[in-house]
Design a protein around this motif. Structure first.
Motif, PDB file in Angstrom:
ATOM      1  N   GLN A 196       0.834  -1.195   0.000  1.00  0.00           N
ATOM      2  CA  GLN A 196       0.000   0.000   0.000  1.00  0.00           C
ATOM      3  C   GLN A 196       0.878   1.258   0.000  1.00  0.00           C
ATOM      4  OE1 GLN A 196      -3.732  -0.405   0.719  1.00  0.00           O
ATOM      5  NE2 GLN A 196      -3.177  -2.481   0.129  1.00  0.00           N
ATOM      6  N   VAL A 197       0.339   2.321  -0.612  1.00  0.00           N
ATOM      7  CA  VAL A 197       0.969   3.635  -0.557  1.00  0.00           C
ATOM      8  C   VAL A 197       0.147   4.505   0.395  1.00  0.00           C
ATOM      9  CG1 VAL A 197       1.696   5.687  -1.828  1.00  0.00           C
ATOM     10  CG2 VAL A 197       1.803   3.434  -2.925  1.00  0.00           C
ATOM     11  N   ILE A 198       0.805   5.139   1.342  1.00  0.00           N
ATOM     12  CA  ILE A 198       0.150   5.959   2.354  1.00  0.00           C
ATOM     13  C   ILE A 198       0.462   7.426   2.078  1.00  0.00           C
ATOM     14  CG2 ILE A 198      -0.089   6.406   4.823  1.00  0.00           C
ATOM     15  CD1 ILE A 198      -0.822   3.501   3.837  1.00  0.00           C
ATOM     16  N   VAL A 199      -0.581   8.236   1.899  1.00  0.00           N
ATOM     17  CA  VAL A 199      -0.411   9.667   1.643  1.00  0.00           C
ATOM     18  C   VAL A 199      -1.106  10.465   2.743  1.00  0.00           C
ATOM     19  CG1 VAL A 199      -0.832  11.584   0.055  1.00  0.00           C
ATOM     20  CG2 VAL A 199      -0.308   9.304  -0.854  1.00  0.00           C
ATOM     21  N   VAL A 200      -0.385  11.397   3.336  1.00  0.00           N
ATOM     22  CA  VAL A 200      -0.976  12.379   4.234  1.00  0.00           C
ATOM     23  C   VAL A 200      -0.728  13.745   3.612  1.00  0.00           C
ATOM     24  CG1 VAL A 200      -0.967  13.419   6.535  1.00  0.00           C
ATOM     25  CG2 VAL A 200      -0.604  10.952   6.273  1.00  0.00           C
ATOM     26  N   ASP A 201      -1.788  14.516   3.407  1.00  0.00           N
ATOM     27  CA  ASP A 201      -1.634  15.830   2.800  1.00  0.00           C
ATOM     28  C   ASP A 201      -2.781  16.729   3.257  1.00  0.00           C
ATOM     29  OD1 ASP A 201      -0.529  17.876   1.079  1.00  0.00           O
ATOM     30  OD2 ASP A 201       0.288  16.238  -0.142  1.00  0.00           O
ATOM     31  N   ARG A 202      -2.787  17.964   2.749  1.00  0.00           N
ATOM     32  CA  ARG A 202      -3.799  18.939   3.132  1.00  0.00           C
ATOM     33  C   ARG A 202      -4.688  19.269   1.947  1.00  0.00           C
ATOM     34  NH1 ARG A 202       0.402  22.992   6.311  1.00  0.00           N
ATOM     35  NH2 ARG A 202       0.538  21.790   8.245  1.00  0.00           N
ATOM     36  N   ASP A 203      -5.958  19.518   2.204  1.00  0.00           N
ATOM     37  CA  ASP A 203      -6.902  19.896   1.160  1.00  0.00           C
ATOM     38  C   ASP A 203      -6.810  21.402   0.937  1.00  0.00           C
ATOM     39  OD1 ASP A 203      -8.946  20.244  -0.610  1.00  0.00           O
ATOM     40  OD2 ASP A 203     -10.532  19.477   0.679  1.00  0.00           O
ATOM     41  N   ARG A 204      -5.846  21.763   0.086  1.00  0.00           N
ATOM     42  CA  ARG A 204      -5.640  23.163  -0.269  1.00  0.00           C
ATOM     43  C   ARG A 204      -4.973  23.191  -1.640  1.00  0.00           C
ATOM     44  NH1 ARG A 204      -1.109  25.169   4.061  1.00  0.00           N
ATOM     45  NH2 ARG A 204      -2.927  24.955   5.451  1.00  0.00           N
ATOM     46  N   PRO A 205      -4.889  24.339  -2.297  1.00  0.00           N
ATOM     47  CA  PRO A 205      -4.275  24.386  -3.632  1.00  0.00           C
ATOM     48  C   PRO A 205      -2.861  23.832  -3.645  1.00  0.00           C
ATOM     49  CG  PRO A 205      -5.465  26.419  -3.196  1.00  0.00           C
ATOM     50  CD  PRO A 205      -5.465  25.643  -1.894  1.00  0.00           C
ATOM     51  N   THR A 206      -2.475  23.260  -4.792  1.00  0.00           N
ATOM     52  CA  THR A 206      -1.186  22.580  -4.876  1.00  0.00           C
ATOM     53  C   THR A 206       0.008  23.525  -4.829  1.00  0.00           C
ATOM     54  OG1 THR A 206      -1.453  22.556  -7.291  1.00  0.00           O
ATOM     55  CG2 THR A 206      -2.039  20.554  -6.091  1.00  0.00           C
ATOM     56  N   ASP A 207      -0.218  24.817  -5.041  1.00  0.00           N
ATOM     57  CA  ASP A 207       0.885  25.760  -4.871  1.00  0.00           C
ATOM     58  C   ASP A 207       0.905  26.357  -3.472  1.00  0.00           C
ATOM     59  OD1 ASP A 207      -1.385  27.250  -5.156  1.00  0.00           O
ATOM     60  OD2 ASP A 207      -0.567  28.646  -6.639  1.00  0.00           O
ATOM     61  N   GLN A 208       0.060  25.810  -2.590  1.00  0.00           N
ATOM     62  CA  GLN A 208       0.016  26.254  -1.192  1.00  0.00           C
ATOM     63  C   GLN A 208       0.205  25.061  -0.248  1.00  0.00           C
ATOM     64  OE1 GLN A 208      -3.406  28.800  -0.354  1.00  0.00           O
ATOM     65  NE2 GLN A 208      -3.387  29.537  -2.466  1.00  0.00           N
ATOM     66  N   HIS A 209       1.039  24.130  -0.663  1.00  0.00           N
ATOM     67  CA  HIS A 209       1.421  22.968   0.141  1.00  0.00           C
ATOM     68  C   HIS A 209       0.225  22.100   0.520  1.00  0.00           C
ATOM     69  CE1 HIS A 209       5.601  24.100   0.311  1.00  0.00           C
ATOM     70  NE2 HIS A 209       5.191  25.344   0.490  1.00  0.00           N
ATOM     71  N   GLY A 210      -0.458  21.652  -0.490  1.00  0.00           N
ATOM     72  CA  GLY A 210      -1.562  20.719  -0.314  1.00  0.00           C
ATOM     73  C   GLY A 210      -2.045  20.244  -1.657  1.00  0.00           C
ATOM     74  N   ILE A 211      -3.105  19.423  -1.651  1.00  0.00           N
ATOM     75  CA  ILE A 211      -3.705  18.972  -2.896  1.00  0.00           C
ATOM     76  C   ILE A 211      -5.129  18.506  -2.604  1.00  0.00           C
ATOM     77  CG2 ILE A 211      -2.703  16.631  -2.651  1.00  0.00           C
ATOM     78  CD1 ILE A 211      -2.600  16.544  -5.759  1.00  0.00           C
ATOM     79  N   ASP A 212      -6.051  18.874  -3.475  1.00  0.00           N
ATOM     80  CA  ASP A 212      -7.424  18.410  -3.399  1.00  0.00           C
ATOM     81  C   ASP A 212      -7.419  16.883  -3.391  1.00  0.00           C
ATOM     82  OD1 ASP A 212     -10.008  17.480  -4.167  1.00  0.00           O
ATOM     83  OD2 ASP A 212     -10.441  19.347  -5.205  1.00  0.00           O
ATOM     84  N   PRO A 213      -8.077  16.235  -2.438  1.00  0.00           N
ATOM     85  CA  PRO A 213      -8.045  14.766  -2.404  1.00  0.00           C
ATOM     86  C   PRO A 213      -8.615  14.117  -3.661  1.00  0.00           C
ATOM     87  CG  PRO A 213      -9.611  15.636  -0.797  1.00  0.00           C
ATOM     88  CD  PRO A 213      -8.803  16.789  -1.286  1.00  0.00           C
ATOM     89  N   LEU A 214      -9.572  14.768  -4.332  1.00  0.00           N
ATOM     90  CA  LEU A 214     -10.081  14.219  -5.585  1.00  0.00           C
ATOM     91  C   LEU A 214      -9.016  14.261  -6.677  1.00  0.00           C
ATOM     92  CD1 LEU A 214     -13.698  15.704  -5.733  1.00  0.00           C
ATOM     93  CD2 LEU A 214     -13.014  13.367  -5.146  1.00  0.00           C
ATOM     94  N   LEU A 215      -8.239  15.329  -6.709  1.00  0.00           N
ATOM     95  CA  LEU A 215      -7.153  15.422  -7.676  1.00  0.00           C
ATOM     96  C   LEU A 215      -6.060  14.407  -7.354  1.00  0.00           C
ATOM     97  CD1 LEU A 215      -5.867  16.808 -10.095  1.00  0.00           C
ATOM     98  CD2 LEU A 215      -5.024  18.593  -8.542  1.00  0.00           C
ATOM     99  N   LEU A 216      -5.749  14.251  -6.079  1.00  0.00           N
ATOM    100  CA  LEU A 216      -4.772  13.242  -5.663  1.00  0.00           C
ATOM    101  C   LEU A 216      -5.192  11.862  -6.145  1.00  0.00           C
ATOM    102  CD1 LEU A 216      -2.300  12.482  -3.685  1.00  0.00           C
ATOM    103  CD2 LEU A 216      -4.112  11.862  -2.095  1.00  0.00           C
ATOM    104  N   SER A 217      -6.448  11.490  -5.893  1.00  0.00           N
ATOM    105  CA  SER A 217      -6.933  10.176  -6.293  1.00  0.00           C
ATOM    106  C   SER A 217      -6.890  10.012  -7.806  1.00  0.00           C
ATOM    107  CB  SER A 217      -8.357   9.953  -5.791  1.00  0.00           C
ATOM    108  OG  SER A 217      -8.394   9.928  -4.380  1.00  0.00           O
TER     109      SER A 217
END
Length: 223
Positions: A155-176
């Motif tokens: 498995q790959v484990i990702v922890v991130d924030r739901d915010r724009p990708t140029d603000q140190h995060g990524i929308d979880p739908l975009l990640l998926s």
């Protein structure tokens, strides 16, 4: 989880698409101290969700100073292995001294590349990517090259924030979407404010597409 330290402009390999989104600057994000992170049980919660057990082999991508590396090493025990990877050689040098100081004989350290984690094939039960995915400038190539490193049921484990990708995060739908386009499937998702974001878990799908078959996800419509 610093990935920075290199000023060369990365280039996508022929056949791989570029992401339809901005990318966070490398190494410019500040995180709480390790004591603060432990005060909310961050690593313990992530390892519990990921079902980390003794004897596992785990990769810590974007390991930085080793917050997760040292805790994973204790969790998997003497019979397990942890590979700490980063593209910042200075961070790896600091981590190497920490590993030596703690006498973590089950930890190895390797320098990765912008578009390739350089993980050995069929080697890992879990691959951790904590608060760093948004810094990857060539995500499709990076994930495509990471795909073979998982063992069966890995498995790959990702922890991130739901915010724009140029603000140190990524929308979880975009990640998926980005994971799915290169041959992964989402198997678990959890909103986790205590982790300063969310938790996502992926497995390798039955087939990895050829690079030319990968179509980039639209950041304004991540499906």
């Amino acid at each position: 989880m610093a990935l920075g330290g290199c000023t060369e402009e990365p280039q996508a390999a022929p056949g791989f698409p570029l992401p339809d989104r901005p990318v966070s600057g490398l190494g410019s994000n500040e995180f709480s101290s390790e004591d603060q992170r432990d005060s909310v049980g961050e690593a313990q919660k992530v390892m519990d969700l990921a079902e980390i057990d003794t004897g596992m082999t785990v990769a810590d991508i974007g390991a930085g100073n080793g917050y997760y590396t040292v805790r994973l090493a204790e969790r998997v025990g003497a019979g397990g292995r942890v590979l700490a990877q980063d593209i910042d050689q200075n961070a790896l040098d600091r981590l190497a001294r920490r590993v030596e100081r703690y006498r973590l004989d089950n930890v190895s350290i390797r320098r990765g590349e912008f578009a390739d984690p350089r993980l050995p094939a069929d080697s890992f039960d879990r691959i951790f990517m904590v608060h760093m995915y948004h810094e990857i400038e060539q995500p499709y190539e990076f994930l495509w090259r990471m795909w073979p490193a998982l063992r069966e049921e890995g498995q790959v484990i990702v922890v991130d924030r739901d915010r724009p990708t140029d603000q140190h995060g990524i929308d979880p739908l975009l990640l998926s979407c980005e994971f799915e386009r290169v041959g992964f499937e989402l198997v678990a998702f959890k909103d986790a404010p205590e982790l300063s974001g969310y938790y996502a878990q992926f497995k390798a799908a039955a087939k990895r597409p050829e690079p030319g078959e990968i179509k980039p996800c639209r950041s304004d419509n991540p499906k």
